[in-house]
Motif scaffolding. Sequence first.
Motif, PDB file in Angstrom:
ATOM      1  N   GLU A 111       0.829  -1.203   0.000  1.00  0.00           N
ATOM      2  CA  GLU A 111       0.000   0.000   0.000  1.00  0.00           C
ATOM      3  C   GLU A 111       0.866   1.257   0.000  1.00  0.00           C
ATOM      4  O   GLU A 111       0.550   2.248  -0.666  1.00  0.00           O
ATOM      5  CB  GLU A 111      -0.921  -0.005   1.220  1.00  0.00           C
ATOM      6  CG  GLU A 111      -1.900   1.161   1.278  1.00  0.00           C
ATOM      7  CD  GLU A 111      -2.898   1.144   0.131  1.00  0.00           C
ATOM      8  OE1 GLU A 111      -3.533   2.191  -0.106  1.00  0.00           O
ATOM      9  OE2 GLU A 111      -3.042   0.088  -0.519  1.00  0.00           O
ATOM     10  N   ARG A 112       1.973   1.234   0.743  1.00  0.00           N
ATOM     11  CA  ARG A 112       2.873   2.387   0.760  1.00  0.00           C
ATOM     12  C   ARG A 112       3.462   2.636  -0.626  1.00  0.00           C
ATOM     13  O   ARG A 112       3.568   3.778  -1.070  1.00  0.00           O
ATOM     14  CB  ARG A 112       3.991   2.150   1.772  1.00  0.00           C
ATOM     15  CG  ARG A 112       4.895   3.346   1.995  1.00  0.00           C
ATOM     16  CD  ARG A 112       6.050   2.998   2.899  1.00  0.00           C
ATOM     17  NE  ARG A 112       5.585   2.452   4.166  1.00  0.00           N
ATOM     18  CZ  ARG A 112       6.411   1.971   5.103  1.00  0.00           C
ATOM     19  NH1 ARG A 112       7.719   1.951   4.885  1.00  0.00           N
ATOM     20  NH2 ARG A 112       5.913   1.510   6.228  1.00  0.00           N
ATOM     21  N   ARG A 113       3.845   1.573  -1.295  1.00  0.00           N
ATOM     22  CA  ARG A 113       4.384   1.723  -2.654  1.00  0.00           C
ATOM     23  C   ARG A 113       3.319   2.284  -3.597  1.00  0.00           C
ATOM     24  O   ARG A 113       3.622   3.115  -4.463  1.00  0.00           O
ATOM     25  CB  ARG A 113       4.876   0.371  -3.161  1.00  0.00           C
ATOM     26  CG  ARG A 113       6.077  -0.176  -2.411  1.00  0.00           C
ATOM     27  CD  ARG A 113       7.342   0.513  -2.864  1.00  0.00           C
ATOM     28  NE  ARG A 113       8.498  -0.037  -2.192  1.00  0.00           N
ATOM     29  CZ  ARG A 113       9.133  -1.146  -2.588  1.00  0.00           C
ATOM     30  NH1 ARG A 113       8.684  -1.830  -3.633  1.00  0.00           N
ATOM     31  NH2 ARG A 113      10.186  -1.576  -1.936  1.00  0.00           N
ATOM     32  N   ARG A 114       2.094   1.820  -3.434  1.00  0.00           N
ATOM     33  CA  ARG A 114       1.026   2.315  -4.306  1.00  0.00           C
ATOM     34  C   ARG A 114       0.802   3.810  -4.098  1.00  0.00           C
ATOM     35  O   ARG A 114       0.636   4.569  -5.055  1.00  0.00           O
ATOM     36  CB  ARG A 114      -0.271   1.549  -4.030  1.00  0.00           C
ATOM     37  CG  ARG A 114      -1.397   1.862  -4.997  1.00  0.00           C
ATOM     38  CD  ARG A 114      -2.709   1.284  -4.504  1.00  0.00           C
ATOM     39  NE  ARG A 114      -3.163   1.960  -3.311  1.00  0.00           N
ATOM     40  CZ  ARG A 114      -3.796   3.136  -3.324  1.00  0.00           C
ATOM     41  NH1 ARG A 114      -4.043   3.769  -4.469  1.00  0.00           N
ATOM     42  NH2 ARG A 114      -4.179   3.705  -2.197  1.00  0.00           N
ATOM     43  N   ILE A 115       0.805   4.244  -2.829  1.00  0.00           N
ATOM     44  CA  ILE A 115       0.607   5.662  -2.540  1.00  0.00           C
ATOM     45  C   ILE A 115       1.762   6.496  -3.101  1.00  0.00           C
ATOM     46  O   ILE A 115       1.555   7.580  -3.658  1.00  0.00           O
ATOM     47  CB  ILE A 115       0.462   5.867  -1.024  1.00  0.00           C
ATOM     48  CG1 ILE A 115      -0.832   5.216  -0.533  1.00  0.00           C
ATOM     49  CG2 ILE A 115       0.470   7.346  -0.671  1.00  0.00           C
ATOM     50  CD1 ILE A 115      -1.003   5.261   0.964  1.00  0.00           C
ATOM     51  N   GLU A 116       2.978   5.991  -2.963  1.00  0.00           N
ATOM     52  CA  GLU A 116       4.124   6.712  -3.514  1.00  0.00           C
ATOM     53  C   GLU A 116       4.027   6.827  -5.036  1.00  0.00           C
ATOM     54  O   GLU A 116       4.348   7.868  -5.611  1.00  0.00           O
ATOM     55  CB  GLU A 116       5.421   5.999  -3.122  1.00  0.00           C
ATOM     56  CG  GLU A 116       5.740   6.090  -1.632  1.00  0.00           C
ATOM     57  CD  GLU A 116       6.970   5.281  -1.271  1.00  0.00           C
ATOM     58  OE1 GLU A 116       7.497   4.577  -2.173  1.00  0.00           O
ATOM     59  OE2 GLU A 116       7.400   5.348  -0.103  1.00  0.00           O
ATOM     60  N   ALA A 117       3.569   5.750  -5.685  1.00  0.00           N
ATOM     61  CA  ALA A 117       3.408   5.801  -7.133  1.00  0.00           C
ATOM     62  C   ALA A 117       2.335   6.805  -7.537  1.00  0.00           C
ATOM     63  O   ALA A 117       2.486   7.546  -8.516  1.00  0.00           O
ATOM     64  CB  ALA A 117       3.065   4.405  -7.667  1.00  0.00           C
TER      65      ALA A 117
ATOM     66  N   ARG B  98       1.488   9.484  -5.889  1.00  0.00           N
ATOM     67  CA  ARG B  98       2.038  10.823  -5.684  1.00  0.00           C
ATOM     68  C   ARG B  98       2.981  11.211  -6.816  1.00  0.00           C
ATOM     69  O   ARG B  98       2.949  12.352  -7.301  1.00  0.00           O
ATOM     70  CB  ARG B  98       2.764  10.880  -4.345  1.00  0.00           C
ATOM     71  CG  ARG B  98       1.831  10.869  -3.137  1.00  0.00           C
ATOM     72  CD  ARG B  98       2.610  10.817  -1.842  1.00  0.00           C
ATOM     73  NE  ARG B  98       1.718  10.863  -0.691  1.00  0.00           N
ATOM     74  CZ  ARG B  98       2.101  10.671   0.564  1.00  0.00           C
ATOM     75  NH1 ARG B  98       3.376  10.434   0.831  1.00  0.00           N
ATOM     76  NH2 ARG B  98       1.217  10.730   1.548  1.00  0.00           N
ATOM     77  N   ARG B  99       3.823  10.279  -7.222  1.00  0.00           N
ATOM     78  CA  ARG B  99       4.732  10.584  -8.341  1.00  0.00           C
ATOM     79  C   ARG B  99       3.944  10.886  -9.609  1.00  0.00           C
ATOM     80  O   ARG B  99       4.257  11.843 -10.330  1.00  0.00           O
ATOM     81  CB  ARG B  99       5.692   9.411  -8.570  1.00  0.00           C
ATOM     82  CG  ARG B  99       6.768   9.266  -7.509  1.00  0.00           C
ATOM     83  CD  ARG B  99       7.857   8.338  -7.991  1.00  0.00           C
ATOM     84  NE  ARG B  99       7.332   7.017  -8.311  1.00  0.00           N
ATOM     85  CZ  ARG B  99       7.269   6.018  -7.458  1.00  0.00           C
ATOM     86  NH1 ARG B  99       7.690   6.175  -6.220  1.00  0.00           N
ATOM     87  NH2 ARG B  99       6.796   4.835  -7.830  1.00  0.00           N
TER      88      ARG B  99
END
Length: 432
Positions: A164-170, A172-173
Motif C-alpha cells: 500500500e505504501r508503494r502504491r501511494i508513492e506511485a 504521488r509521483r
Amino acid sequence: MDVNVAAAAACAIAGLGVGLTASIAFRWSEREQGRERGGGRNAGGKRSGGSAVSTSLQEPALPPGVDTVLSVLRSCAIVLSEGDEVVKASSAAYSMGLVRGGAVAVEPMLALARATRRDGEIRQVELDVPRPGVARAGEPLSVSVRVAPLGSRLVLVLVEDLTERRRIEAVRRDFVANVSHELKTPVGALSLLSEAVADAADDPEAVQRFAGRMQIEATRLASLVQEIIDLSRVQDDRLLTNPEPVPVDELIAEAMDRCRQQAAAKQIHIAAGGIAGLHLFGDRGQLAAALGNLVENAVNYSPPRTRVAIATRRIASAAAIGEADGELIEISVTDQGIGISEKDRERIFERFYRVDPARSRATGGTGLGLSIVKHVAASHGGTVSVWSVEGQGSTFTIRLPAGPTPESVPDPATAADQSDTTTPLPAPEARS
C-alpha cells in the motif's frame, strides 16, 4: 553324600546369579523410566532423549518473553529452527502465503535465514513475493524482510507489507508528473499566443482571434488550478469537523445552472426528479462541486439532442456506514453518452485519468473531476459508484448519510410547494 552337597551348592550359586541379573535389569529399567518421566522432556514439552528418533522430533522452545513480544508486533513474524522448520508464525504470515505446510514458502527468505544462521549477521532486504491464490498471482506483494538470530539455535524473520505504501508513492509521483504536464500545456499555449499577438499587432482581426484563444487557455488554466486546490482540500478523506444541513434541491439547482450554457449549446435536456425536501449534512461547497462535476461530465460526454437525468431518493442503509437512523440519500446522474468500458471503470476515479483524452481536451476536462467526487463522498461518510454500458450511457450514483432537517421554520409558500415529498423537482426550463 558328597555328590548331593556339590549339586546343592551348584544350584544355590545358579539361583544367586539369576537373582542378581534380575535385580540389575529391574533397576536399569526403573532408571530409564525415571529419565523419561523427569528429565526426558525439555522446557517446551518435547522429548530430549539420546536416541536418533527423539532428536529428529525435537522442537526448540522460544526464549522467555519472545512469544509475548511477537504477538504484539505489527509486522508478521516467523521463527525457524535449525532444520528450517517453522517453530512459530503469526496469522499474517499464513494469510500472506509466506508459510505453507509448516515451512517457509518463499525461497529468498529461506536463503536469508540460512545465511544469518551461519554468520549471525542481521540482514534486511525488500522483495516482491507472489500473492496467495491464483486469481491475483500477477500482482506481487512488496515486502520488507528483516532476518536476525534468536538465541543460538533459532532465527527470527520479520516481514512488513509495503504494497500500500508503494502504491501511494506511485500515485504521488504520477500526480506531480501529471500536474506538471497539465500546467505546462496552457502556460505554453499562452506564451505562444502572446507572441502571435505581438507579431500581428497591425492585423486587428488576427489579434482578436488570438485574444479569444488566449481567453480559452486562461480559463482552462484557472479551472485546472481551482480543481487542484479543491482536490488538495478533500483528498485526505477526513470526516468533516463543522458540517451543516444542506438542501439537496439547492445543490441540484446549482449544478444545473452551472451546466446550462453547455447543455443549451448541444440541445441537451436536463431533467431532475425524485423526492424533494431532502437534506444532507456536510460542507455545502464540497457537495456542490461534486454534484456539479457529475452533471458537467454528463453534459460534456453526451451527444447533442440527448437527455441527462438527475434523480434523488431516500434509502435504508441498514446502518451500513454507522448512521443511527440507518438512512442514506442517493443522488444519481444518468446520461445517454458514449459509456465507459469495463477496464476504464476500474480507473475512472483516478486523478488525471481520462477515458478519451482527445475528447477531454476538446471539452476542457482536466481529469480531476471524478477524483474530487470520490474524495468528497468519502469525507462525508458516503460512497460513489458507476454503472455504464458502452454506446448507451452511464449512471453515477452518490450515496451519503441523510442529514437532519433544519430547525428553522420554512417560508409558508415553500412549505406548501414541498408538502408532497413525492413531487418531482421542477423541470430545467422552469428553473432557467
